[in-house]
Design an enzyme around this catalytic site. Structure first.
Site, PDB file in Angstrom:
ATOM      1  N   GLY A  17       7.662  -8.222  14.653  1.00 53.07           N
ATOM      2  CA  GLY A  17       6.412  -8.279  15.400  1.00 53.07           C
ATOM      3  C   GLY A  17       6.117  -9.704  15.796  1.00 53.07           C
ATOM      4  O   GLY A  17       6.978 -10.583  15.716  1.00 53.07           O
ATOM      5  N   GLY A  18       4.862  -9.936  16.210  1.00 52.08           N
ATOM      6  CA  GLY A  18       4.509 -11.250  16.721  1.00 52.08           C
ATOM      7  C   GLY A  18       4.578 -12.354  15.687  1.00 52.08           C
ATOM      8  O   GLY A  18       4.687 -13.522  16.035  1.00 52.08           O
ATOM      9  N   MET A  19       4.496 -12.006  14.407  1.00 52.22           N
ATOM     10  CA  MET A  19       4.469 -13.028  13.369  1.00 52.22           C
ATOM     11  C   MET A  19       5.790 -13.168  12.623  1.00 52.22           C
ATOM     12  O   MET A  19       5.913 -14.036  11.762  1.00 52.22           O
ATOM     13  CB  MET A  19       3.356 -12.735  12.362  1.00 52.22           C
ATOM     14  CG  MET A  19       1.970 -12.884  12.934  1.00 52.22           C
ATOM     15  SD  MET A  19       0.715 -12.679  11.668  1.00 52.22           S
ATOM     16  CE  MET A  19      -0.760 -12.757  12.671  1.00 52.22           C
ATOM     17  N   GLY A  20       6.775 -12.340  12.893  1.00 50.71           N
ATOM     18  CA  GLY A  20       8.030 -12.511  12.185  1.00 50.71           C
ATOM     19  C   GLY A  20       8.884 -11.268  12.153  1.00 50.71           C
ATOM     20  O   GLY A  20       8.603 -10.274  12.828  1.00 50.71           O
ATOM     21  N   LYS A  37      10.087 -11.186   4.526  1.00 51.40           N
ATOM     22  CA  LYS A  37       9.497 -11.443   5.833  1.00 51.40           C
ATOM     23  C   LYS A  37       9.768 -12.885   6.217  1.00 51.40           C
ATOM     24  O   LYS A  37       9.416 -13.817   5.482  1.00 51.40           O
ATOM     25  CB  LYS A  37       7.993 -11.187   5.831  1.00 51.40           C
ATOM     26  CG  LYS A  37       7.360 -11.470   7.197  1.00 51.40           C
ATOM     27  CD  LYS A  37       6.138 -10.627   7.457  1.00 51.40           C
ATOM     28  CE  LYS A  37       5.757 -10.697   8.935  1.00 51.40           C
ATOM     29  NZ  LYS A  37       4.734  -9.744   9.313  1.00 51.40           N
ATOM     30  N   ASP A 133      -5.847  -8.912  10.224  1.00 49.80           N
ATOM     31  CA  ASP A 133      -4.918  -8.291  11.178  1.00 49.80           C
ATOM     32  C   ASP A 133      -4.618  -6.844  10.805  1.00 49.80           C
ATOM     33  O   ASP A 133      -3.465  -6.416  10.818  1.00 49.80           O
ATOM     34  CB  ASP A 133      -3.620  -9.098  11.251  1.00 49.80           C
ATOM     35  CG  ASP A 133      -2.769  -8.749  12.482  1.00 49.80           C
ATOM     36  OD1 ASP A 133      -3.346  -8.224  13.462  1.00 49.80           O
ATOM     37  OD2 ASP A 133      -1.559  -8.990  12.459  1.00 49.80           O
TER      38      ASP A 133
END
Length: 417
Positions: A17-20, A37, A133
């Site tokens: 996703g956008g964070m990893g 992650k 989030d």
């Protein structure tokens, strides 16, 4: 393709996703399967050191969270410019995949999922931690139906302090705009921001789509901040009036107009969540093996528990009780960390099957606290015992000797300090 990260052998990608990116991995040192992650903040130059410090600080904070609905954080660090978290590998499916495959959920199931999330938020907010989030891809449903809330602390780690540069792509606000509270979009995050996001998720569970989906990021910001929420009845008739009002309350534009706390939301959702079935222990050998364990023969008792666990047709409650007993034997044999991880896993299933007020659930929570003390994790042990002491007095009958055990242990810990 990278296949290792220190002692962690990365086996296959679970999602991104956008964070990893999240990998399934094997921890060679402990011989267990984990989730890793990776956050790869390339191109930040001198800002990377600041990001690393904040990320590691948040990781330390969230690793102290002790709730069956929050995956255990085993390890964290930085390796060759990549920040990583090593977590409990949660079986099951992410809620976004469930929605894609099944569409809107029935009322009871939707309320049950939301109640599980509210329970986690009640605990986290009590620890001073806001998720920031919440969204379907960050919510896992295990095979036993338990809810696990993923990624605590990640959005917080990427959120700047006043005067600092944002670390997210294109300097965007941390979080996911489709589920983001209006105040969060302008840099203010409070516990009620998580409640707004939960409202967006619950809306989607009932309607099959989030309240706002169309347009650019700017238009989504504008819709959350200014436009009325489309009525649920326009997507799906027949939703109970009280539940519709609760969703509307969660989606109020101003934080102060939303429900007062996650605990309040959890209590309100109980009206649409079926009570757990009454399930008692029936296998006669459970008491015998428990007595054997308490007599100081954990190795022998562990063998007996393992035989019980292999018994065909063993009832679910009995199976979980045997797992608890086997974990306690492992703890008595010096394998405290293994025992602690197993008890946390069992607790989630016991809560789902028996309900939070069942004596077996309270017993498992107490044994987790004892193991936390034994492993030197005094702070989470004290926090757990404080909550448990209140629940024991609320749920156990007046003459049950277990009603005072948590407060007694708290007093002993206080004297030790």
């Amino acid at each position: 393709m990278r296949r290792s990260l220190g002692r962690y052998e990365l086996t296959h990608e679970l999602g991104r996703g956008g964070m990893g990116v999240v990998w399934a991995a094997r921890d060679r040192d402990n011989g267990r399967e984990v989730a890793v992650k990776l956050l790869a903040p390339r191109g930040y130059g001198s800002e990377l050191t600041t990001l690393e410090r904040r990320f590691l600080r948040e990781a330390r904070l969230t690793s102290r969270l002790n709730h069956p609905g929050i995956p255990v954080v085993y390890d964290h660090g930085s390796d060759d410019g990549e920040l990583y978290l090593v977590m409990e590998l949660v079986p099951g499916r992410a809620l976004d995949a469930v929605l894609k495959d099944e569409g809107a959920l029935d009322v009871e199931r939707a309320a049950g999922v939301a109640q599980g999330v509210a329970d986690v938020l009640t605990y986290a907010h009590g620890q001073g931690v806001v998720h920031r989030d919440l969204k379907p891809s960050n919510l896992m449903i295990t095979p036993s139906g338990e809810i696990k809330v993923l990624d605590f602390g990640v959005a917080a780690a990427l959120e700047p302090r006043p005067g600092e540069t944002r670390f997210t792509a294109a300097n965007a606000t941390p979080g996911t705009v489709v589920y983001m509270a209006p105040e969060q979009a302008v840099g203010r995050t409070v516990p009620a921001s998580d409640l707004y996001s939960l409202g967006c998720v619950l809306y989607e569970l009932l309607a099959g789509r989030p309240p706002f989906t169309d347009g650019s990021l700017f238009m989504l910001y504008h819709q959350h901040a200014n436009e009325p929420v489309p009525p649920l009845s326009g997507h799906r008739p027949g939703i109970p009036t009280g539940l519709t009002k609760l969703v509307a309350g969660l989606l109020e534009k101003k934080p102060e107009d939303r429900p007062g706390s996650a605990a309040e939301v959890r209590a309100l959702l109980a009206a649409w969540v079926p009570a757990p079935a009454e399930t008692g222990l029936t296998h006669p050998r459970l008491a015998e093996v428990a007595a054997l364990r308490r007599s100081g023969r954990p190795a022998h008792a562990l063998e007996e528990y393992q035989e019980l666990l292999a018994t065909p047709g063993l009832g679910r409650a009995d199976f979980l009780a045997a797992r608890v007993g086997a974990a306690l034997c492992a703890g008595a044999l010096g394998r405290s960390r293994e025992a602690l991880d197993e008890l946390k896993s069992v607790l989630a299933e016991q809560r789902s099957l028996l309900g939070p007020a069942d004596a077996a659930v309270l017993d498992t929570r107490y044994e987790i606290a004892v193991l936390l003390v034994r492993t030197g994790e005094r702070h989470p042990a004290v926090e757990l015992l404080r909550r448990l002491a209140d629940d024991e007095e609320r749920f156990l009958v007046a003459d049950d000797p277990r009603r005072s055990r948590s407060r007694a242990l708290l007093k002993r810990l206080d004297r030790m300090t």
